[in-house]
Design a protein around this motif. Structure first.
Motif, PDB file in Angstrom:
ATOM      1  N   ILE A   2      -7.130  -2.017  -1.817  1.00 25.03           N
ATOM      2  CA  ILE A   2      -6.902  -0.934  -0.869  1.00 25.03           C
ATOM      3  C   ILE A   2      -7.676  -1.218   0.416  1.00 25.03           C
ATOM      4  O   ILE A   2      -8.825  -1.614   0.403  1.00 25.03           O
ATOM      5  CB  ILE A   2      -7.347   0.417  -1.480  1.00 25.03           C
ATOM      6  CG1 ILE A   2      -6.568   0.730  -2.756  1.00 25.03           C
ATOM      7  CG2 ILE A   2      -7.225   1.543  -0.488  1.00 25.03           C
ATOM      8  CD1 ILE A   2      -5.137   1.096  -2.567  1.00 25.03           C
ATOM      9  N   SER A   3      -7.034  -0.978   1.538  1.00 29.04           N
ATOM     10  CA  SER A   3      -7.621  -1.223   2.852  1.00 29.04           C
ATOM     11  C   SER A   3      -8.777  -0.270   3.147  1.00 29.04           C
ATOM     12  O   SER A   3      -8.849   0.818   2.602  1.00 29.04           O
ATOM     13  CB  SER A   3      -6.517  -1.031   3.891  1.00 29.04           C
ATOM     14  OG  SER A   3      -7.045  -0.977   5.170  1.00 29.04           O
ATOM     15  N   ASN A   4      -9.692  -0.702   4.032  1.00 31.99           N
ATOM     16  CA  ASN A   4     -10.766   0.165   4.509  1.00 31.99           C
ATOM     17  C   ASN A   4     -10.251   1.177   5.508  1.00 31.99           C
ATOM     18  O   ASN A   4     -10.948   2.116   5.854  1.00 31.99           O
ATOM     19  CB  ASN A   4     -11.859  -0.661   5.199  1.00 31.99           C
ATOM     20  CG  ASN A   4     -12.596  -1.542   4.242  1.00 31.99           C
ATOM     21  OD1 ASN A   4     -12.366  -1.506   3.048  1.00 31.99           O
ATOM     22  ND2 ASN A   4     -13.489  -2.349   4.772  1.00 31.99           N
ATOM     23  N   SER A   5      -9.058   0.954   6.015  1.00 30.01           N
ATOM     24  CA  SER A   5      -8.498   1.822   7.035  1.00 30.01           C
ATOM     25  C   SER A   5      -8.232   3.215   6.477  1.00 30.01           C
ATOM     26  O   SER A   5      -7.881   3.376   5.318  1.00 30.01           O
ATOM     27  CB  SER A   5      -7.186   1.248   7.555  1.00 30.01           C
ATOM     28  OG  SER A   5      -7.390  -0.007   8.130  1.00 30.01           O
ATOM     29  N   LYS A 104      11.888  14.843   3.661  1.00 28.66           N
ATOM     30  CA  LYS A 104      11.256  15.632   2.608  1.00 28.66           C
ATOM     31  C   LYS A 104      12.338  16.259   1.741  1.00 28.66           C
ATOM     32  O   LYS A 104      13.405  16.571   2.255  1.00 28.66           O
ATOM     33  CB  LYS A 104      10.370  16.718   3.213  1.00 28.66           C
ATOM     34  CG  LYS A 104       9.227  16.154   4.032  1.00 28.66           C
ATOM     35  CD  LYS A 104       8.230  17.177   4.509  1.00 28.66           C
ATOM     36  CE  LYS A 104       8.814  18.302   5.297  1.00 28.66           C
ATOM     37  NZ  LYS A 104       7.848  19.223   5.855  1.00 28.66           N
ATOM     38  N   PRO A 105      12.093  16.453   0.454  1.00 31.04           N
ATOM     39  CA  PRO A 105      10.840  16.148  -0.242  1.00 31.04           C
ATOM     40  C   PRO A 105      10.634  14.641  -0.359  1.00 31.04           C
ATOM     41  O   PRO A 105      11.600  13.871  -0.455  1.00 31.04           O
ATOM     42  CB  PRO A 105      11.002  16.793  -1.608  1.00 31.04           C
ATOM     43  CG  PRO A 105      12.478  16.886  -1.824  1.00 31.04           C
ATOM     44  CD  PRO A 105      13.098  17.019  -0.459  1.00 31.04           C
ATOM     45  N   LEU A 106       9.380  14.244  -0.303  1.00 34.31           N
ATOM     46  CA  LEU A 106       9.033  12.829  -0.291  1.00 34.31           C
ATOM     47  C   LEU A 106       9.235  12.178  -1.652  1.00 34.31           C
ATOM     48  O   LEU A 106       8.907  12.762  -2.688  1.00 34.31           O
ATOM     49  CB  LEU A 106       7.573  12.652   0.132  1.00 34.31           C
ATOM     50  CG  LEU A 106       7.214  13.149   1.527  1.00 34.31           C
ATOM     51  CD1 LEU A 106       5.727  12.967   1.776  1.00 34.31           C
ATOM     52  CD2 LEU A 106       8.033  12.437   2.583  1.00 34.31           C
ATOM     53  N   ALA A 107       9.741  10.966  -1.622  1.00 35.23           N
ATOM     54  CA  ALA A 107       9.822  10.130  -2.821  1.00 35.23           C
ATOM     55  C   ALA A 107       8.512   9.341  -2.871  1.00 35.23           C
ATOM     56  O   ALA A 107       8.225   8.542  -1.972  1.00 35.23           O
ATOM     57  CB  ALA A 107      11.016   9.197  -2.739  1.00 35.23           C
ATOM     58  N   VAL A 108       7.713   9.609  -3.882  1.00 34.66           N
ATOM     59  CA  VAL A 108       6.361   9.059  -3.972  1.00 34.66           C
ATOM     60  C   VAL A 108       6.353   7.538  -3.897  1.00 34.66           C
ATOM     61  O   VAL A 108       5.561   6.956  -3.151  1.00 34.66           O
ATOM     62  CB  VAL A 108       5.675   9.548  -5.266  1.00 34.66           C
ATOM     63  CG1 VAL A 108       4.327   8.891  -5.465  1.00 34.66           C
ATOM     64  CG2 VAL A 108       5.516  11.062  -5.238  1.00 34.66           C
ATOM     65  N   ARG A 109       7.215   6.885  -4.617  1.00 28.64           N
ATOM     66  CA  ARG A 109       7.234   5.415  -4.613  1.00 28.64           C
ATOM     67  C   ARG A 109       7.584   4.858  -3.235  1.00 28.64           C
ATOM     68  O   ARG A 109       7.010   3.882  -2.786  1.00 28.64           O
ATOM     69  CB  ARG A 109       8.211   4.879  -5.661  1.00 28.64           C
ATOM     70  CG  ARG A 109       7.700   5.039  -7.055  1.00 28.64           C
ATOM     71  CD  ARG A 109       8.619   4.431  -8.048  1.00 28.64           C
ATOM     72  NE  ARG A 109       8.104   4.677  -9.390  1.00 28.64           N
ATOM     73  CZ  ARG A 109       8.723   4.336 -10.483  1.00 28.64           C
ATOM     74  NH1 ARG A 109       9.874   3.707 -10.409  1.00 28.64           N
ATOM     75  NH2 ARG A 109       8.202   4.598 -11.654  1.00 28.64           N
ATOM     76  N   GLN A 110       8.530   5.500  -2.579  1.00 30.24           N
ATOM     77  CA  GLN A 110       8.917   5.053  -1.242  1.00 30.24           C
ATOM     78  C   GLN A 110       7.762   5.244  -0.266  1.00 30.24           C
ATOM     79  O   GLN A 110       7.474   4.363   0.545  1.00 30.24           O
ATOM     80  CB  GLN A 110      10.150   5.824  -0.768  1.00 30.24           C
ATOM     81  CG  GLN A 110      10.669   5.351   0.568  1.00 30.24           C
ATOM     82  CD  GLN A 110      11.861   6.164   1.043  1.00 30.24           C
ATOM     83  OE1 GLN A 110      12.111   7.277   0.581  1.00 30.24           O
ATOM     84  NE2 GLN A 110      12.606   5.602   1.989  1.00 30.24           N
ATOM     85  N   LEU A 111       7.087   6.385  -0.341  1.00 26.27           N
ATOM     86  CA  LEU A 111       5.945   6.643   0.524  1.00 26.27           C
ATOM     87  C   LEU A 111       4.859   5.599   0.304  1.00 26.27           C
ATOM     88  O   LEU A 111       4.364   4.999   1.259  1.00 26.27           O
ATOM     89  CB  LEU A 111       5.383   8.048   0.279  1.00 26.27           C
ATOM     90  CG  LEU A 111       4.086   8.378   1.023  1.00 26.27           C
ATOM     91  CD1 LEU A 111       4.282   8.348   2.527  1.00 26.27           C
ATOM     92  CD2 LEU A 111       3.550   9.726   0.567  1.00 26.27           C
ATOM     93  N   LEU A 112       4.498   5.359  -0.940  1.00 24.35           N
ATOM     94  CA  LEU A 112       3.451   4.375  -1.234  1.00 24.35           C
ATOM     95  C   LEU A 112       3.852   2.977  -0.799  1.00 24.35           C
ATOM     96  O   LEU A 112       3.028   2.221  -0.283  1.00 24.35           O
ATOM     97  CB  LEU A 112       3.099   4.388  -2.719  1.00 24.35           C
ATOM     98  CG  LEU A 112       2.235   5.546  -3.173  1.00 24.35           C
ATOM     99  CD1 LEU A 112       2.016   5.493  -4.678  1.00 24.35           C
ATOM    100  CD2 LEU A 112       0.911   5.570  -2.449  1.00 24.35           C
ATOM    101  N   SER A 113       5.097   2.630  -0.986  1.00 28.98           N
ATOM    102  CA  SER A 113       5.577   1.313  -0.573  1.00 28.98           C
ATOM    103  C   SER A 113       5.432   1.133   0.939  1.00 28.98           C
ATOM    104  O   SER A 113       4.966   0.094   1.409  1.00 28.98           O
ATOM    105  CB  SER A 113       7.039   1.146  -0.994  1.00 28.98           C
ATOM    106  OG  SER A 113       7.550  -0.067  -0.531  1.00 28.98           O
ATOM    107  N   GLY A 120      -0.508  -3.659   5.447  1.00 26.29           N
ATOM    108  CA  GLY A 120      -0.566  -5.088   5.175  1.00 26.29           C
ATOM    109  C   GLY A 120      -1.083  -5.412   3.785  1.00 26.29           C
ATOM    110  O   GLY A 120      -1.665  -6.470   3.557  1.00 26.29           O
ATOM    111  N   GLU A 121      -0.852  -4.488   2.844  1.00 24.73           N
ATOM    112  CA  GLU A 121      -1.296  -4.686   1.461  1.00 24.73           C
ATOM    113  C   GLU A 121      -0.151  -5.182   0.603  1.00 24.73           C
ATOM    114  O   GLU A 121       1.002  -4.888   0.871  1.00 24.73           O
ATOM    115  CB  GLU A 121      -1.789  -3.352   0.885  1.00 24.73           C
ATOM    116  CG  GLU A 121      -2.929  -2.742   1.653  1.00 24.73           C
ATOM    117  CD  GLU A 121      -3.246  -1.335   1.195  1.00 24.73           C
ATOM    118  OE1 GLU A 121      -4.329  -0.852   1.550  1.00 24.73           O
ATOM    119  OE2 GLU A 121      -2.433  -0.695   0.512  1.00 24.73           O
ATOM    120  N   PRO A 122      -0.482  -5.878  -0.474  1.00 23.66           N
ATOM    121  CA  PRO A 122       0.577  -6.286  -1.395  1.00 23.66           C
ATOM    122  C   PRO A 122       1.143  -5.061  -2.121  1.00 23.66           C
ATOM    123  O   PRO A 122       0.409  -4.087  -2.301  1.00 23.66           O
ATOM    124  CB  PRO A 122      -0.116  -7.229  -2.370  1.00 23.66           C
ATOM    125  CG  PRO A 122      -1.570  -6.934  -2.232  1.00 23.66           C
ATOM    126  CD  PRO A 122      -1.781  -6.373  -0.876  1.00 23.66           C
TER     127      PRO A 122
END
Length: 123
Positions: A2-5, A104-113, A120-122
């Motif tokens: 996880i980024s420091n940002s 909305k409503p947000l799709a959790v997987r899409q948001l996290l992706s 810039g995370e894997p």
């Protein structure tokens, strides 16, 4: 890793803002919250190591696009969260520098992706 940002979450609805922040915290992210234009201004001046912003346009007037322009000028990538699918909202969002729009409503997987990608995370 996880980024420091930090993630800046912008939402007029305080309860939604808290829920989004709690969700992101559980995923290992630090968040800053802004529910007004004043809080937004404080959050980005200086940008406080903000990696991305999630901007829910619900409840804001057209000045929200000025906030998006400020994010773009600080080179902070951002996503627009919208209450409805709209060609006008999509056009405005992209015109003002949004990387993507989520309905909305947000799709959790899409948001996290998208969060992972913008930081810039894997996956």
């Amino acid at each position: 890793m996880i980024s420091n940002s930090k993630i800046l979450a912008v939402d007029r609805n305080q309860r939604n803002l808290e829920l989004l922040s709690q969700f992101l915290h559980k995923e290992g992210y630090q968040t800053m919250m802004a529910s007004s234009f004043e809080e937004f201004a404080l959050a980005i001046d200086p940008p406080h190591n903000i990696g991305i912003a999630l901007v829910d346009i619900s409840g804001f007037d057209r000045r929200i696009w000025d906030c998006c322009e400020q994010l773009r000028s600080h080179q902070i990538p951002f996503l627009i969260l919208s209450p409805k699918q709209s060609a006008v909202i999509q056009q405005e969002s992209l015109h003002h520098g949004a990387r993507s729009i989520l309905i909305k409503p947000l799709a959790v997987r899409q948001l996290l992706s998208l969060v992972h990608s913008l930081l810039g995370e894997p996956p």
